[in-house]
Write a protein that holds these residues in place. Structure first.
Motif, PDB file in Angstrom:
ATOM      1  N   ALA A   1     -24.975  -9.121  -0.089  1.00 12.79           N
ATOM      2  CA  ALA A   1     -24.636  -8.003   0.798  1.00 12.79           C
ATOM      3  C   ALA A   1     -25.703  -6.914   0.716  1.00 12.79           C
ATOM      4  N   GLY A   2     -26.162  -6.631  -0.488  1.00  8.69           N
ATOM      5  CA  GLY A   2     -27.211  -5.625  -0.660  1.00  8.69           C
ATOM      6  C   GLY A   2     -28.510  -6.024   0.013  1.00  8.69           C
ATOM      7  N   MET A   3     -28.874  -7.287  -0.108  1.00 12.49           N
ATOM      8  CA  MET A   3     -30.089  -7.769   0.541  1.00 12.49           C
ATOM      9  C   MET A   3     -29.936  -7.732   2.058  1.00 12.49           C
ATOM     10  N   PHE A   4     -28.778  -8.156   2.553  1.00 17.95           N
ATOM     11  CA  PHE A   4     -28.554  -8.113   3.995  1.00 17.95           C
ATOM     12  C   PHE A   4     -28.634  -6.676   4.503  1.00 17.95           C
ATOM     13  N   PHE A   5     -27.985  -5.758   3.803  1.00 17.43           N
ATOM     14  CA  PHE A   5     -28.005  -4.357   4.223  1.00 17.43           C
ATOM     15  C   PHE A   5     -29.431  -3.815   4.236  1.00 17.43           C
ATOM     16  N   THR A   6     -30.196  -4.070   3.185  1.00 21.43           N
ATOM     17  CA  THR A   6     -31.571  -3.577   3.099  1.00 21.43           C
ATOM     18  C   THR A   6     -32.418  -4.145   4.228  1.00 21.43           C
ATOM     19  N   ARG A   7     -32.315  -5.451   4.427  1.00 23.85           N
ATOM     20  CA  ARG A   7     -33.099  -6.120   5.472  1.00 23.85           C
ATOM     21  C   ARG A   7     -32.677  -5.641   6.853  1.00 23.85           C
ATOM     22  N   ALA A   8     -31.361  -5.559   7.093  1.00 25.21           N
ATOM     23  CA  ALA A   8     -30.864  -5.142   8.409  1.00 25.21           C
ATOM     24  C   ALA A   8     -31.192  -3.674   8.685  1.00 25.21           C
ATOM     25  N   LEU A   9     -31.100  -2.820   7.674  1.00 25.19           N
ATOM     26  CA  LEU A   9     -31.419  -1.406   7.871  1.00 25.19           C
ATOM     27  C   LEU A   9     -32.893  -1.244   8.241  1.00 25.19           C
ATOM     28  N   LEU A  10     -33.769  -1.899   7.504  1.00 27.49           N
ATOM     29  CA  LEU A  10     -35.188  -1.826   7.833  1.00 27.49           C
ATOM     30  C   LEU A  10     -35.427  -2.409   9.229  1.00 27.49           C
ATOM     31  N   GLY A  11     -34.738  -3.497   9.534  1.00 25.50           N
ATOM     32  CA  GLY A  11     -34.866  -4.093  10.855  1.00 25.50           C
ATOM     33  C   GLY A  11     -34.442  -3.148  11.960  1.00 25.50           C
ATOM     34  N   VAL A  12     -33.329  -2.458  11.775  1.00 24.38           N
ATOM     35  CA  VAL A  12     -32.848  -1.507  12.784  1.00 24.38           C
ATOM     36  C   VAL A  12     -33.861  -0.370  12.959  1.00 24.38           C
ATOM     37  N   ILE A  13     -34.395   0.134  11.869  1.00 21.28           N
ATOM     38  CA  ILE A  13     -35.378   1.223  11.956  1.00 21.28           C
ATOM     39  C   ILE A  13     -36.585   0.780  12.781  1.00 21.28           C
TER      40      ILE A  13
ATOM     41  N   THR B   1     -54.159  -1.836  19.075  1.00 20.93           N
ATOM     42  CA  THR B   1     -53.287  -1.283  18.040  1.00 20.93           C
ATOM     43  C   THR B   1     -52.013  -0.711  18.649  1.00 20.93           C
ATOM     44  N   ALA B   2     -52.127  -0.073  19.796  1.00 17.88           N
ATOM     45  CA  ALA B   2     -50.938   0.462  20.468  1.00 17.88           C
ATOM     46  C   ALA B   2     -49.974  -0.674  20.809  1.00 17.88           C
ATOM     47  N   TYR B   3     -50.516  -1.772  21.313  1.00 22.16           N
ATOM     48  CA  TYR B   3     -49.665  -2.923  21.649  1.00 22.16           C
ATOM     49  C   TYR B   3     -49.110  -3.580  20.385  1.00 22.16           C
ATOM     50  N   TYR B   4     -49.973  -3.781  19.377  1.00 21.59           N
ATOM     51  CA  TYR B   4     -49.534  -4.444  18.148  1.00 21.59           C
ATOM     52  C   TYR B   4     -48.395  -3.680  17.490  1.00 21.59           C
ATOM     53  N   THR B   5     -48.607  -2.380  17.264  1.00 21.03           N
ATOM     54  CA  THR B   5     -47.584  -1.617  16.544  1.00 21.03           C
ATOM     55  C   THR B   5     -46.282  -1.559  17.323  1.00 21.03           C
ATOM     56  N   SER B   6     -46.375  -1.425  18.629  1.00 20.89           N
ATOM     57  CA  SER B   6     -45.160  -1.336  19.444  1.00 20.89           C
ATOM     58  C   SER B   6     -44.377  -2.643  19.432  1.00 20.89           C
ATOM     59  N   TYR B   7     -45.069  -3.739  19.672  1.00 21.20           N
ATOM     60  CA  TYR B   7     -44.368  -5.024  19.771  1.00 21.20           C
ATOM     61  C   TYR B   7     -43.968  -5.599  18.420  1.00 21.20           C
ATOM     62  N   ILE B   8     -44.768  -5.379  17.382  1.00 19.23           N
ATOM     63  CA  ILE B   8     -44.372  -5.924  16.072  1.00 19.23           C
ATOM     64  C   ILE B   8     -43.173  -5.148  15.539  1.00 19.23           C
ATOM     65  N   GLU B   9     -43.081  -3.870  15.845  1.00 14.12           N
ATOM     66  CA  GLU B   9     -41.907  -3.109  15.419  1.00 14.12           C
ATOM     67  C   GLU B   9     -40.660  -3.600  16.158  1.00 14.12           C
ATOM     68  N   LEU B  10     -40.787  -3.833  17.457  1.00 16.64           N
ATOM     69  CA  LEU B  10     -39.658  -4.316  18.253  1.00 16.64           C
ATOM     70  C   LEU B  10     -39.233  -5.723  17.818  1.00 16.64           C
ATOM     71  N   ILE B  11     -40.163  -6.649  17.839  1.00 14.34           N
ATOM     72  CA  ILE B  11     -39.848  -8.049  17.538  1.00 14.34           C
ATOM     73  C   ILE B  11     -39.568  -8.234  16.047  1.00 14.34           C
ATOM     74  N   GLY B  12     -40.399  -7.633  15.205  1.00 11.19           N
ATOM     75  CA  GLY B  12     -40.207  -7.754  13.756  1.00 11.19           C
ATOM     76  C   GLY B  12     -38.883  -7.161  13.308  1.00 11.19           C
ATOM     77  N   GLY B  13     -38.512  -6.030  13.896  1.00  9.51           N
ATOM     78  CA  GLY B  13     -37.217  -5.434  13.560  1.00  9.51           C
ATOM     79  C   GLY B  13     -36.073  -6.368  13.895  1.00  9.51           C
ATOM     80  N   PHE B  14     -36.127  -6.969  15.081  1.00  9.43           N
ATOM     81  CA  PHE B  14     -35.084  -7.912  15.476  1.00  9.43           C
ATOM     82  C   PHE B  14     -35.051  -9.121  14.533  1.00  9.43           C
ATOM     83  N   LEU B  15     -36.220  -9.665  14.209  1.00 10.25           N
ATOM     84  CA  LEU B  15     -36.268 -10.829  13.317  1.00 10.25           C
ATOM     85  C   LEU B  15     -35.723 -10.510  11.926  1.00 10.25           C
TER      86      LEU B  15
END
Length: 142
Positions: free
Chosen positions: A14-26, A64-78
Motif C-alpha cells: 500500500a505504501g509503495m502504491f501510494f508513493t508511486r501513484a502520488l508521484l504519478g499524479v503530480i 526539451t519543451a516537448y520532452y518535459t511536457s510529454y514525459i510528465e504526462l505519459i510518465g505520470g500515467f504509467l
C-alpha cells in the motif's frame, strides 16, 4: 498457490502504491496542464523562450519543451497504473535533471519547492525494494 500475505507485506504494498501513484499524479497533472490546458506553443512562449538568450540551440530548447511536457504526462500515467515502472522512473529522473538545469541556468538561485518533493518521492521509488511494489500492471506482463 501463493501463501496469504501478512499485514506488514500489505502495508508495504500500500505504501509503495501510494508513493508511486502520488508521484504519478503530480507528474500527470503537470504534463496535462502543459499539453492540454496551456498547449505547447504557449508553454514554449511562457517557460522556454527565455532560453533563446543562452548558449542552448533553439532545436534543443524546442525538443526539451516537448520532452518535459510529454514525459510528465505519459510518465505520470504509467506510474499511476504501474506499467514500465523502471524505464518510466529513469525518464522522469532525466526530466527532473533537465528542469533543474534549466531553472538554474536562467536563475542560479531558484525556488526548489517544485522539484524537491518530486525528487524525494522518486528517490524512494528507486531505493525501496522493488518486490514491495506488488500492486502494478508490470506483474501481468512479466
Amino acid at each position: 498457490m501463493t501463501p496469504p500475505q501478512n499485514d506488514a507485506s500489505t502495508q508495504r504494498a500500500a505504501g509503495m502504491f501510494f508513493t508511486r501513484a502520488l508521484l504519478g499524479v503530480i507528474f500527470l497533472m503537470q504534463g496535462f496542464g502543459k499539453v492540454f490546458l496551456y498547449t505547447l506553443p504557449v508553454v514554449y512562449e511562457k517557460f522556454f523562450k527565455d532560453f533563446e538568450t543562452t548558449f542552448l540551440p533553439n532545436w534543443l530548447i524546442s525538443a526539451t519543451a516537448y520532452y518535459t511536457s510529454y514525459i510528465e504526462l505519459i510518465g505520470g500515467f504509467l506510474l499511476i497504473i504501474g506499467l514500465f515502472r523502471k524505464y518510466t522512473l529513469y525518464l522522469l529522473a532525466l526530466d527532473l535533471l533537465v528542469v533543474s538545469f534549466g531553472h538554474g541556468l536562467l536563475e542560479p538561485i531558484w525556488d526548489l519547492s517544485h522539484v524537491i518533493p518530486r525528487t524525494m518521492l522518486l528517490l524512494a521509488l528507486f531505493f525501496l525494494p522493488r518486490e514491495w511494489d506488488r500492486w502494478n500492471l508490470d506483474r501481468f506482463i512479466g
